[in-house]
Scaffold this motif. Sequence first.
Motif, PDB file in Angstrom:
ATOM      1  N   GLY A 135     -38.907  -8.608  50.291  1.00  0.00           N
ATOM      2  CA  GLY A 135     -37.768  -9.375  49.809  1.00  0.00           C
ATOM      3  C   GLY A 135     -36.514  -8.580  49.558  1.00  0.00           C
ATOM      4  N   LEU A 136     -36.503  -7.300  49.871  1.00  0.00           N
ATOM      5  CA  LEU A 136     -35.324  -6.468  49.633  1.00  0.00           C
ATOM      6  C   LEU A 136     -34.521  -6.262  50.910  1.00  0.00           C
ATOM      7  CD1 LEU A 136     -36.525  -3.635  47.214  1.00  0.00           C
ATOM      8  CD2 LEU A 136     -35.699  -5.929  46.685  1.00  0.00           C
ATOM      9  N   ILE A 137     -33.226  -6.108  50.732  1.00  0.00           N
ATOM     10  CA  ILE A 137     -32.340  -5.737  51.832  1.00  0.00           C
ATOM     11  C   ILE A 137     -32.407  -4.229  51.969  1.00  0.00           C
ATOM     12  CG2 ILE A 137     -29.986  -5.764  52.698  1.00  0.00           C
ATOM     13  CD1 ILE A 137     -29.502  -8.230  50.938  1.00  0.00           C
ATOM     14  N   ALA A 138     -32.919  -3.753  53.107  1.00  0.00           N
ATOM     15  CA  ALA A 138     -33.089  -2.320  53.311  1.00  0.00           C
ATOM     16  C   ALA A 138     -31.817  -1.661  53.821  1.00  0.00           C
ATOM     17  CB  ALA A 138     -34.234  -2.057  54.289  1.00  0.00           C
ATOM     18  N   SER A 139     -31.019  -2.407  54.575  1.00  0.00           N
ATOM     19  CA  SER A 139     -29.789  -1.856  55.139  1.00  0.00           C
ATOM     20  C   SER A 139     -28.769  -2.972  55.277  1.00  0.00           C
ATOM     21  CB  SER A 139     -30.067  -1.219  56.513  1.00  0.00           C
ATOM     22  OG  SER A 139     -28.867  -0.803  57.147  1.00  0.00           O
ATOM     23  N   ILE A 156     -26.555  -5.821  46.278  1.00  0.00           N
ATOM     24  CA  ILE A 156     -27.239  -4.865  45.396  1.00  0.00           C
ATOM     25  C   ILE A 156     -27.821  -5.592  44.195  1.00  0.00           C
ATOM     26  CG2 ILE A 156     -26.903  -2.867  43.899  1.00  0.00           C
ATOM     27  CD1 ILE A 156     -24.706  -1.943  45.861  1.00  0.00           C
ATOM     28  N   LEU A 157     -27.030  -6.488  43.595  1.00  0.00           N
ATOM     29  CA  LEU A 157     -27.509  -7.252  42.446  1.00  0.00           C
ATOM     30  C   LEU A 157     -28.641  -8.191  42.845  1.00  0.00           C
ATOM     31  CD1 LEU A 157     -24.089  -8.116  40.749  1.00  0.00           C
ATOM     32  CD2 LEU A 157     -25.766  -6.416  40.003  1.00  0.00           C
ATOM     33  N   ARG A 158     -28.584  -8.710  44.060  1.00  0.00           N
ATOM     34  CA  ARG A 158     -29.659  -9.577  44.532  1.00  0.00           C
ATOM     35  C   ARG A 158     -30.953  -8.784  44.693  1.00  0.00           C
ATOM     36  NH1 ARG A 158     -33.650  -9.888  48.209  1.00  0.00           N
ATOM     37  NH2 ARG A 158     -34.394 -12.027  48.313  1.00  0.00           N
ATOM     38  N   ASN A 159     -30.872  -7.528  45.165  1.00  0.00           N
ATOM     39  CA  ASN A 159     -32.058  -6.683  45.227  1.00  0.00           C
ATOM     40  C   ASN A 159     -32.620  -6.429  43.830  1.00  0.00           C
ATOM     41  OD1 ASN A 159     -32.142  -6.491  47.988  1.00  0.00           O
ATOM     42  ND2 ASN A 159     -31.538  -4.345  48.101  1.00  0.00           N
ATOM     43  N   PRO A 173     -11.095  -7.800  47.487  1.00  0.00           N
ATOM     44  CA  PRO A 173     -11.998  -6.925  48.262  1.00  0.00           C
ATOM     45  C   PRO A 173     -13.279  -7.670  48.624  1.00  0.00           C
ATOM     46  CG  PRO A 173     -12.136  -6.375  45.936  1.00  0.00           C
ATOM     47  CD  PRO A 173     -11.090  -7.459  46.056  1.00  0.00           C
ATOM     48  N   ILE A 174     -13.185  -8.576  49.583  1.00  0.00           N
ATOM     49  CA  ILE A 174     -14.286  -9.500  49.867  1.00  0.00           C
ATOM     50  C   ILE A 174     -15.517  -8.766  50.377  1.00  0.00           C
ATOM     51  CG2 ILE A 174     -14.927 -11.557  51.182  1.00  0.00           C
ATOM     52  CD1 ILE A 174     -11.890 -12.162  51.344  1.00  0.00           C
ATOM     53  N   GLY A 175     -15.315  -7.776  51.241  1.00  0.00           N
ATOM     54  CA  GLY A 175     -16.452  -7.016  51.737  1.00  0.00           C
ATOM     55  C   GLY A 175     -17.190  -6.297  50.624  1.00  0.00           C
ATOM     56  N   LYS A 176     -16.443  -5.707  49.715  1.00  0.00           N
ATOM     57  CA  LYS A 176     -17.061  -5.016  48.582  1.00  0.00           C
ATOM     58  C   LYS A 176     -17.802  -6.005  47.682  1.00  0.00           C
ATOM     59  CE  LYS A 176     -14.697  -1.737  46.671  1.00  0.00           C
ATOM     60  NZ  LYS A 176     -13.698  -0.984  45.863  1.00  0.00           N
ATOM     61  N   MET A 177     -17.236  -7.203  47.514  1.00  0.00           N
ATOM     62  CA  MET A 177     -17.908  -8.233  46.713  1.00  0.00           C
ATOM     63  C   MET A 177     -19.294  -8.544  47.273  1.00  0.00           C
ATOM     64  SD  MET A 177     -14.946 -11.061  46.009  1.00  0.00           S
ATOM     65  CE  MET A 177     -13.473 -10.717  45.054  1.00  0.00           C
ATOM     66  N   TYR A 178     -19.368  -8.724  48.595  1.00  0.00           N
ATOM     67  CA  TYR A 178     -20.643  -9.090  49.207  1.00  0.00           C
ATOM     68  C   TYR A 178     -21.659  -7.965  49.059  1.00  0.00           C
ATOM     69  CZ  TYR A 178     -23.881 -11.252  52.495  1.00  0.00           C
ATOM     70  OH  TYR A 178     -25.000 -11.831  53.063  1.00  0.00           O
ATOM     71  N   ILE A 188     -20.321  -0.119  40.523  1.00  0.00           N
ATOM     72  CA  ILE A 188     -21.594  -0.381  41.203  1.00  0.00           C
ATOM     73  C   ILE A 188     -21.500   0.001  42.680  1.00  0.00           C
ATOM     74  CG2 ILE A 188     -23.213  -2.193  41.879  1.00  0.00           C
ATOM     75  CD1 ILE A 188     -22.585  -3.627  39.285  1.00  0.00           C
ATOM     76  N   PHE A 189     -20.381  -0.314  43.316  1.00  0.00           N
ATOM     77  CA  PHE A 189     -20.220   0.024  44.738  1.00  0.00           C
ATOM     78  C   PHE A 189     -20.235   1.535  44.942  1.00  0.00           C
ATOM     79  CE2 PHE A 189     -17.614   1.079  48.412  1.00  0.00           C
ATOM     80  CZ  PHE A 189     -18.183   0.291  49.404  1.00  0.00           C
ATOM     81  N   ASN A 190     -19.490   2.266  44.135  1.00  0.00           N
ATOM     82  CA  ASN A 190     -19.395   3.720  44.305  1.00  0.00           C
ATOM     83  C   ASN A 190     -20.711   4.421  44.021  1.00  0.00           C
ATOM     84  OD1 ASN A 190     -16.667   3.487  44.972  1.00  0.00           O
ATOM     85  ND2 ASN A 190     -15.982   3.799  42.867  1.00  0.00           N
TER      86      ASN A 190
END
Length: 359
Positions: free
Chosen positions: A212-216, A329-332, A319-324, A133-135
């Motif tokens: 309600g979306l995170i744009a950046s 992304i899943l929250r969006n 990989p805490i940063g990648k987790m967040y 998902i991250f990549n």
Amino acid sequence: MATFREAREALLFAYLEESIEDTEFTLLYDLNYSQNYEFPYWKYGCFDLDAMTDDECKTEFRFFKNDVYLLGEVLQIPDLIKCPNGIIVNGIEALSVLLKRFSYPCRYADMIPRFGRPVAQLSMITNQMMDFIFNEYSHLLADLRQPWLSTHNLSNFAAAIHERGAPLENCWGFIDGTVRPLCRPDQNQRVLYNGHKRVHGIKFQSVVAPNGLIASLFGPVEGRRHDSGMLADSGLLQNLSQHSFAPDGTPLCLYGDPAYPLRVHLQGPFKGARLTPEEQQFNKAMSQVRVSVEWIFGDILNYFSFLDFKKNLKIGLSPIGKMYIVCAILRNAHSCLYQSSTSKFFGINPPQIQEYFNP
């Protein structure tokens, strides 16, 4: 390759058949005994999403059953996922493992009854899905050049924010930084320590829209970094100077707290000890709509509570940063399917989930 359990069973059979001596049996049996706890995962059946109810899926995965399938489709998850150690797992099961892991601060051992797999496999599957998902989709949080952030939509966002009482007529979103607490590290404690929050952590810079979306999302950076430093490193101002305009060319802006500098595309409250009543009213009105950014930060932790359990967030081990970022992304995705308190507050619907992930 045989598991430790299978190897011990084979040794026991060979010993009973008198194929090996007592000393050999004792030595080999000890060598084939795992140092980790061994849970009887083989007693549980294989994972079957169809056998679960909607209530079970919503509780354990944060998505209804049909929406788990839909999420797997829009994320274009392969039918089969191959882990680095050669384990092959169904794509929907791998997605479910990831959702289950992040939905609540559970241990992998707690997930064994649901998936019927050993701890090592569950860990590898989670990491493999997180990397996928991250990549594939982290770019959605790194660039404002998205169809749902068109000039027409930005103008609608600004109008919706103004209608909710904001004095600014050209503000289409909000910017803020957030600190994610971590378990206190053994090394580099000063680098990660945030004096304002009095915790060790990492920081992210978020831009949120009224739908309600995170744009950046920029980060992670060290916990001691200031919000203005993150802004400079993120390159957001350059991005805004290229894409933050109305259809008629009018500059549109973000609104942030006093930590951010004032620019054409970035506005903040009036500063100083002696503010006029008009300036105080301006700050109050903008603060009442800017609080929506805090709602979105809260949504990430409410839906994916694993991120809020800092004792298990150990820098250098996970990989805490990648987790967040993956959870953002899943929250969006969750907001696209079910809306959010922010989108309902401003009366702006998010895009369809297919449009968000596959524009």
